[in-house]
Scaffold this motif. Structure first.
Motif, PDB file in Angstrom:
ATOM      1  N   LEU A 137     -19.159 -48.715   6.012  1.00  0.00           N
ATOM      2  CA  LEU A 137     -19.684 -47.692   5.234  1.00  0.00           C
ATOM      3  C   LEU A 137     -21.239 -47.601   5.111  1.00  0.00           C
ATOM      4  O   LEU A 137     -21.729 -46.601   5.125  1.00  0.00           O
ATOM      5  CB  LEU A 137     -19.083 -47.758   3.707  1.00  0.00           C
ATOM      6  CG  LEU A 137     -19.440 -46.920   2.806  1.00  0.00           C
ATOM      7  CD1 LEU A 137     -18.806 -45.378   3.031  1.00  0.00           C
ATOM      8  CD2 LEU A 137     -18.989 -47.108   1.255  1.00  0.00           C
ATOM      9  N   LEU A 138     -21.901 -48.767   4.895  1.00  0.00           N
ATOM     10  CA  LEU A 138     -23.098 -48.921   4.614  1.00  0.00           C
ATOM     11  C   LEU A 138     -23.985 -48.491   6.068  1.00  0.00           C
ATOM     12  O   LEU A 138     -24.996 -47.852   5.986  1.00  0.00           O
ATOM     13  CB  LEU A 138     -23.704 -50.056   4.138  1.00  0.00           C
ATOM     14  CG  LEU A 138     -23.121 -50.496   2.720  1.00  0.00           C
ATOM     15  CD1 LEU A 138     -23.544 -52.034   2.335  1.00  0.00           C
ATOM     16  CD2 LEU A 138     -23.785 -49.631   1.739  1.00  0.00           C
ATOM     17  N   TRP A 139     -23.282 -48.934   7.290  1.00  0.00           N
ATOM     18  CA  TRP A 139     -24.038 -48.890   8.467  1.00  0.00           C
ATOM     19  C   TRP A 139     -23.757 -47.424   9.199  1.00  0.00           C
ATOM     20  O   TRP A 139     -24.922 -47.171   9.915  1.00  0.00           O
ATOM     21  CB  TRP A 139     -23.677 -49.933   9.343  1.00  0.00           C
ATOM     22  CG  TRP A 139     -24.121 -51.156   8.898  1.00  0.00           C
ATOM     23  CD1 TRP A 139     -25.328 -51.244   8.161  1.00  0.00           C
ATOM     24  CD2 TRP A 139     -23.921 -52.681   9.522  1.00  0.00           C
ATOM     25  NE1 TRP A 139     -25.496 -52.863   7.955  1.00  0.00           N
ATOM     26  CE2 TRP A 139     -24.924 -53.616   8.720  1.00  0.00           C
ATOM     27  CE3 TRP A 139     -23.022 -53.075  10.419  1.00  0.00           C
ATOM     28  CZ2 TRP A 139     -24.808 -54.915   9.209  1.00  0.00           C
ATOM     29  CZ3 TRP A 139     -23.035 -54.462  10.545  1.00  0.00           C
ATOM     30  CH2 TRP A 139     -23.819 -55.168  10.031  1.00  0.00           C
ATOM     31  N   TRP A 140     -22.740 -46.866   9.288  1.00  0.00           N
ATOM     32  CA  TRP A 140     -22.471 -45.671   9.971  1.00  0.00           C
ATOM     33  C   TRP A 140     -22.362 -44.402   9.103  1.00  0.00           C
ATOM     34  O   TRP A 140     -21.497 -43.972   8.620  1.00  0.00           O
ATOM     35  CB  TRP A 140     -21.054 -45.983  10.573  1.00  0.00           C
ATOM     36  CG  TRP A 140     -21.076 -46.861  11.752  1.00  0.00           C
ATOM     37  CD1 TRP A 140     -22.073 -47.162  12.907  1.00  0.00           C
ATOM     38  CD2 TRP A 140     -20.249 -47.742  12.061  1.00  0.00           C
ATOM     39  NE1 TRP A 140     -22.036 -48.201  13.670  1.00  0.00           N
ATOM     40  CE2 TRP A 140     -20.647 -48.413  13.275  1.00  0.00           C
ATOM     41  CE3 TRP A 140     -19.017 -48.151  11.333  1.00  0.00           C
ATOM     42  CZ2 TRP A 140     -19.790 -49.693  13.860  1.00  0.00           C
ATOM     43  CZ3 TRP A 140     -18.453 -49.196  11.835  1.00  0.00           C
ATOM     44  CH2 TRP A 140     -18.912 -49.821  13.108  1.00  0.00           C
ATOM     45  N   GLU A 141     -23.670 -43.833   9.075  1.00  0.00           N
ATOM     46  CA  GLU A 141     -24.032 -42.805   7.859  1.00  0.00           C
ATOM     47  C   GLU A 141     -23.286 -41.691   8.363  1.00  0.00           C
ATOM     48  O   GLU A 141     -22.809 -40.811   7.821  1.00  0.00           O
ATOM     49  CB  GLU A 141     -25.467 -42.504   7.758  1.00  0.00           C
ATOM     50  CG  GLU A 141     -26.149 -43.822   7.163  1.00  0.00           C
ATOM     51  CD  GLU A 141     -26.802 -43.389   5.840  1.00  0.00           C
ATOM     52  OE1 GLU A 141     -26.840 -42.396   5.500  1.00  0.00           O
ATOM     53  OE2 GLU A 141     -27.366 -44.514   5.561  1.00  0.00           O
ATOM     54  N   ARG A 156     -19.426 -41.021   7.367  1.00  0.00           N
ATOM     55  CA  ARG A 156     -19.441 -41.344   5.958  1.00  0.00           C
ATOM     56  C   ARG A 156     -17.918 -41.283   5.747  1.00  0.00           C
ATOM     57  O   ARG A 156     -17.523 -42.073   4.643  1.00  0.00           O
ATOM     58  CB  ARG A 156     -20.163 -40.314   5.179  1.00  0.00           C
ATOM     59  CG  ARG A 156     -21.188 -40.846   4.141  1.00  0.00           C
ATOM     60  CD  ARG A 156     -21.407 -42.279   3.933  1.00  0.00           C
ATOM     61  NE  ARG A 156     -22.634 -42.634   3.593  1.00  0.00           N
ATOM     62  CZ  ARG A 156     -23.184 -43.708   3.360  1.00  0.00           C
ATOM     63  NH1 ARG A 156     -22.517 -44.516   2.904  1.00  0.00           N
ATOM     64  NH2 ARG A 156     -24.329 -43.873   3.379  1.00  0.00           N
ATOM     65  N   PRO A 157     -16.972 -40.211   5.661  1.00  0.00           N
ATOM     66  CA  PRO A 157     -15.978 -40.138   5.046  1.00  0.00           C
ATOM     67  C   PRO A 157     -14.901 -41.361   5.463  1.00  0.00           C
ATOM     68  O   PRO A 157     -13.992 -41.901   4.590  1.00  0.00           O
ATOM     69  CB  PRO A 157     -15.447 -38.745   5.126  1.00  0.00           C
ATOM     70  CG  PRO A 157     -16.393 -37.875   6.071  1.00  0.00           C
ATOM     71  CD  PRO A 157     -17.316 -39.036   6.499  1.00  0.00           C
ATOM     72  N   ALA A 200     -15.547 -44.746   3.950  1.00  0.00           N
ATOM     73  CA  ALA A 200     -14.924 -44.768   2.419  1.00  0.00           C
ATOM     74  C   ALA A 200     -13.545 -44.734   2.272  1.00  0.00           C
ATOM     75  O   ALA A 200     -13.202 -45.453   1.083  1.00  0.00           O
ATOM     76  CB  ALA A 200     -15.602 -43.548   1.814  1.00  0.00           C
TER      77      ALA A 200
END
Length: 170
Positions: free
Chosen positions: A47-51, A54-55, A58
């Motif tokens: 979640l933090l690395w692959w902007e 994003r969904p 999450a």
């Protein structure tokens, strides 16, 4: 000759008498934490690395968190309510499971080996698993979550009783 009422009553299917140790709850919690904790950590890192995605990370974090809560809180408490064991002069009885419950009974005339087994987490918590191997295609009956002294004592008793039971365990 028909069995007496006392014989019929002793053969009815009932929950085995003894609960496993309360420390087994901690053992099951640690096992689940070791399995689902890394999954949650990997999901949070994704979640933090692959902007750009994003969904999906999450969703993975949410599912991992649910699995962690179920595995660490719900499953161990549920298993503690279900898991039971008992030994008699004629058989070994065990009830295990949490989603799928399994009732096992093994006549002592079918017992081939009796072992007290400890994994690293069990050793840390002073627990042991009693493994009763039988002449059955279903495999051994494992009674996990016993105090290590209880497992050793019951293994010794079952070994002595099984030696007295006639038959060749086949």
């Amino acid at each position: 000759m028909s069995p007496s009422p006392d014989d019929r009553a002793s053969r009815t299917l009932r929950p085995p008498e003894h609960r496993v140790e309360r420390r087994a709850i901690g053992w099951w919690m640690l096992q689940s934490l070791l399995l689902t904790g890394p999954l949650l950590a990997a999901s949070v890192l994704a979640l933090l690395w692959w902007e750009g995605a994003r969904p999906w990370p999450a969703v993975a974090v949410a599912l991992s968190a649910v699995l962690l809560v179920v595995g660490v809180v719900i499953e161990p408490l549920w298993r503690y309510r279900v898991h039971r064991w008992e030994t008699t002069d004629t058989a070994v009885y065990a009830r295990t499971g949490w989603l799928v419950r399994e009732w096992r009974a093994a006549p002592l005339s079918r017992v081939q080996t009796v072992d007290a087994v400890q994994g690293p987490l069990e050793r840390f918590l002073g627990l042991s698993t009693l493994r009763v191997t039988t002449a059955s295609s279903r495999g051994a009956i494992d009674i996990g979550g016993l105090d290590k002294r209880t497992a050793a004592r019951v293994a010794d008793e079952l070994t002595r009783v099984a030696e007295l039971v006639p038959g060749d365990a086949t």
